[in-house]
Motif scaffolding. Structure first.
Motif, PDB file in Angstrom:
ATOM      1  N   ARG A   1      -2.539 -13.078 -10.864  1.00  0.00           N
ATOM      2  CA  ARG A   1      -1.287 -12.473 -11.341  1.00  0.00           C
ATOM      3  C   ARG A   1      -0.242 -13.570 -11.575  1.00  0.00           C
ATOM      4  O   ARG A   1      -0.300 -14.661 -10.979  1.00  0.00           O
ATOM      5  CB  ARG A   1      -0.775 -11.420 -10.349  1.00  0.00           C
ATOM      6  CG  ARG A   1      -0.320 -12.005  -9.052  1.00  0.00           C
ATOM      7  CD  ARG A   1       0.339 -10.969  -8.145  1.00  0.00           C
ATOM      8  NE  ARG A   1       0.586 -11.593  -6.871  1.00  0.00           N
ATOM      9  CZ  ARG A   1       0.145 -11.164  -5.712  1.00  0.00           C
ATOM     10  NH1 ARG A   1      -0.557 -10.063  -5.625  1.00  0.00           N
ATOM     11  NH2 ARG A   1       0.416 -11.832  -4.605  1.00  0.00           N
TER      12      ARG A   1
ATOM     13  N   ARG B   1      -9.960  -7.028  -6.328  1.00  0.00           N
ATOM     14  CA  ARG B   1      -8.647  -7.348  -5.764  1.00  0.00           C
ATOM     15  C   ARG B   1      -8.442  -8.866  -5.687  1.00  0.00           C
ATOM     16  O   ARG B   1      -7.370  -9.371  -5.994  1.00  0.00           O
ATOM     17  CB  ARG B   1      -8.491  -6.711  -4.378  1.00  0.00           C
ATOM     18  CG  ARG B   1      -8.234  -5.220  -4.499  1.00  0.00           C
ATOM     19  CD  ARG B   1      -7.477  -4.704  -3.318  1.00  0.00           C
ATOM     20  NE  ARG B   1      -8.337  -4.429  -2.194  1.00  0.00           N
ATOM     21  CZ  ARG B   1      -7.971  -4.620  -0.923  1.00  0.00           C
ATOM     22  NH1 ARG B   1      -6.789  -5.112  -0.641  1.00  0.00           N
ATOM     23  NH2 ARG B   1      -8.794  -4.322   0.051  1.00  0.00           N
TER      24      ARG B   1
ATOM     25  N   ARG C   1       7.358  -6.580  -6.270  1.00  0.00           N
ATOM     26  CA  ARG C   1       7.304  -7.752  -5.388  1.00  0.00           C
ATOM     27  C   ARG C   1       8.690  -8.153  -4.913  1.00  0.00           C
ATOM     28  O   ARG C   1       8.904  -8.483  -3.757  1.00  0.00           O
ATOM     29  CB  ARG C   1       6.630  -8.941  -6.084  1.00  0.00           C
ATOM     30  CG  ARG C   1       5.228  -8.680  -6.557  1.00  0.00           C
ATOM     31  CD  ARG C   1       4.427  -9.954  -6.673  1.00  0.00           C
ATOM     32  NE  ARG C   1       4.145 -10.531  -5.383  1.00  0.00           N
ATOM     33  CZ  ARG C   1       3.208 -10.103  -4.551  1.00  0.00           C
ATOM     34  NH1 ARG C   1       2.447  -9.089  -4.871  1.00  0.00           N
ATOM     35  NH2 ARG C   1       3.033 -10.679  -3.386  1.00  0.00           N
TER      36      ARG C   1
ATOM     37  N   ASP D   1       1.077 -14.036  -0.097  1.00  0.00           N
ATOM     38  CA  ASP D   1       2.066 -15.026  -0.554  1.00  0.00           C
ATOM     39  C   ASP D   1       3.063 -15.366   0.549  1.00  0.00           C
ATOM     40  O   ASP D   1       4.175 -15.769   0.270  1.00  0.00           O
ATOM     41  CB  ASP D   1       2.844 -14.455  -1.760  1.00  0.00           C
ATOM     42  CG  ASP D   1       3.614 -13.188  -1.396  1.00  0.00           C
ATOM     43  OD1 ASP D   1       3.286 -12.570  -0.364  1.00  0.00           O
ATOM     44  OD2 ASP D   1       4.552 -12.827  -2.123  1.00  0.00           O
TER      45      ASP D   1
ATOM     46  N   ARG E   1       0.837  -1.206   0.000  1.00  0.00           N
ATOM     47  CA  ARG E   1       0.000   0.000   0.000  1.00  0.00           C
ATOM     48  C   ARG E   1       0.875   1.261   0.000  1.00  0.00           C
ATOM     49  O   ARG E   1       0.568   2.233  -0.694  1.00  0.00           O
ATOM     50  CB  ARG E   1      -0.923   0.002   1.231  1.00  0.00           C
ATOM     51  CG  ARG E   1      -2.078  -0.976   1.105  1.00  0.00           C
ATOM     52  CD  ARG E   1      -2.896  -1.068   2.377  1.00  0.00           C
ATOM     53  NE  ARG E   1      -4.004  -1.984   2.217  1.00  0.00           N
ATOM     54  CZ  ARG E   1      -5.204  -1.632   1.739  1.00  0.00           C
ATOM     55  NH1 ARG E   1      -5.452  -0.372   1.436  1.00  0.00           N
ATOM     56  NH2 ARG E   1      -6.148  -2.529   1.601  1.00  0.00           N
TER      57      ARG E   1
HETATM   58  O1   DC Z   1      -3.686  -7.029   3.077  1.00  0.00           O
HETATM   59  P1   DC Z   1      -4.116  -5.783   2.309  1.00  0.00           P
HETATM   60  O2   DC Z   1      -5.546  -5.825   1.864  1.00  0.00           O
HETATM   61  O3   DC Z   1      -3.772  -4.526   3.016  1.00  0.00           O
HETATM   62  O4   DC Z   1      -3.210  -5.835   0.984  1.00  0.00           O
HETATM   63  C1   DC Z   1      -3.336  -4.873  -0.019  1.00  0.00           C
HETATM   64  C2   DC Z   1      -2.961  -5.451  -1.356  1.00  0.00           C
HETATM   65  O5   DC Z   1      -1.545  -5.721  -1.408  1.00  0.00           O
HETATM   66  C3   DC Z   1      -3.636  -6.746  -1.786  1.00  0.00           C
HETATM   67  O6   DC Z   1      -4.829  -6.516  -2.491  1.00  0.00           O
HETATM   68  C4   DC Z   1      -2.613  -7.433  -2.623  1.00  0.00           C
HETATM   69  C5   DC Z   1      -1.296  -6.877  -2.157  1.00  0.00           C
HETATM   70  N1   DC Z   1      -0.529  -7.826  -1.336  1.00  0.00           N
HETATM   71  C6   DC Z   1       0.233  -8.749  -2.000  1.00  0.00           C
HETATM   72  O7   DC Z   1       0.207  -8.817  -3.227  1.00  0.00           O
HETATM   73  N2   DC Z   1       1.039  -9.597  -1.295  1.00  0.00           N
HETATM   74  C7   DC Z   1       1.073  -9.542   0.035  1.00  0.00           C
HETATM   75  N3   DC Z   1       1.882 -10.374   0.712  1.00  0.00           N
HETATM   76  C8   DC Z   1       0.269  -8.611   0.736  1.00  0.00           C
HETATM   77  C9   DC Z   1      -0.550  -7.767   0.014  1.00  0.00           C
END
Ligand code: DC
Length: 226
Positions: free
Chosen positions: A188, A181, A110, A132, A39
């Protein structure tokens, strides 16, 4: 006594972070919110109008992004800082939620986040929530939880949470955002959200908050005592 890593993955809005916070508190572990890192990166991308298709712009942006967690001395909770600025509130807003899945699908983003997450969890005794964590960040985590809940229930809970912060958002808008989301996070190319074989699935649709927290604490204590 064993020091363990607890990975809490699952769909958006199932209560992963509030659950993870409580579990960490009960065990005296550190809670790490990996979503907050994606975020914060997203907030930087929005503010600086970074084109998510432009690899050079992405690399430049990533070199300029520094994300840290600092403990708030009053609430004793970790808060997210982007380049020294406390962005804890800003990153929870709808605008960030709308872009975060797209930004977090970028492989370079990532790579940077995962590297930092592994460093943060290297000392173990952490509860990390995300998408993940059990599949990619800490495949060796001793306890992996995969959380899910019905979309309508998740949207209701998120609406209540936002209302408590004084933010009014339509239920349909929240539901649409959560569904979108979920779609991007599960489809992805790089480390999508999946339930790994050794994860324990918890459906929180009909569970109270304390029920879901206690379930995980019980599982963790069994492993810590071993
Ligand atoms: O947990 P959250 O809803 O605050 O996460 C926001 C976004 O971040 C979520 O839609 C996908 C991404 N995310 C991710 O790809 N891998 C993670 N380990 C944590 C979050």
């Amino acid at each position: 006594m064993h020091d363990i890593i607890i990975a809490l993955d699952g769909y958006s809005g199932c209560g992963k972070s509030s659950t993870a916070k409580e579990v960490a508190k009960a065990l005296g572990y550190t809670y790490l919110d990996s979503g907050a890192m994606y975020r914060a990166a997203t907030l930087y991308f929005i503010r600086n109008q970074i084109d998510v298709q432009n690899t050079q712009a992405i690399d430049r942006a990533l070199n300029n992004i520094d994300i840290h967690f600092y403990r708030n001395k009053e609430t004793l909770r970790n808060e997210t800082y982007l380049n020294g600025e406390n962005v804890e509130e800003e990153i929870r807003k709808m605008e960030v939620s709308e872009h975060v899945s797209a930004v977090s699908a970028i492989p370079e983003v990532r790579r940077k986040m995962v590297k930092q997450q592994r460093t943060l969890g290297a000392g173990r005794r952490v509860v990390m929530d995300g998408r993940d964590i059990g599949s990619h960040v800490f495949p060796e985590a001793e306890l992996k939880i995969f959380m899910k809940a019905d979309l309508a229930v998740r949207a209701q809970r998120r609406k209540k949470e936002l209302e408590e912060k004084g933010v009014e958002v339509k239920l349909e808008e929240i539901e649409r955002n959560l569904a979108e989301r979920d779609r991007i996070d599960t489809s992805r190319a790089q480390s999508p959200l999946v339930k790994v074989e050794d994860a324990i699935e918890i459906d929180t649709t009909n569970l109270s908050f304390s029920e879901q927290v206690n379930k995980i604490i019980k599982l963790a204590k069994e492993l810590i005592r071993k």
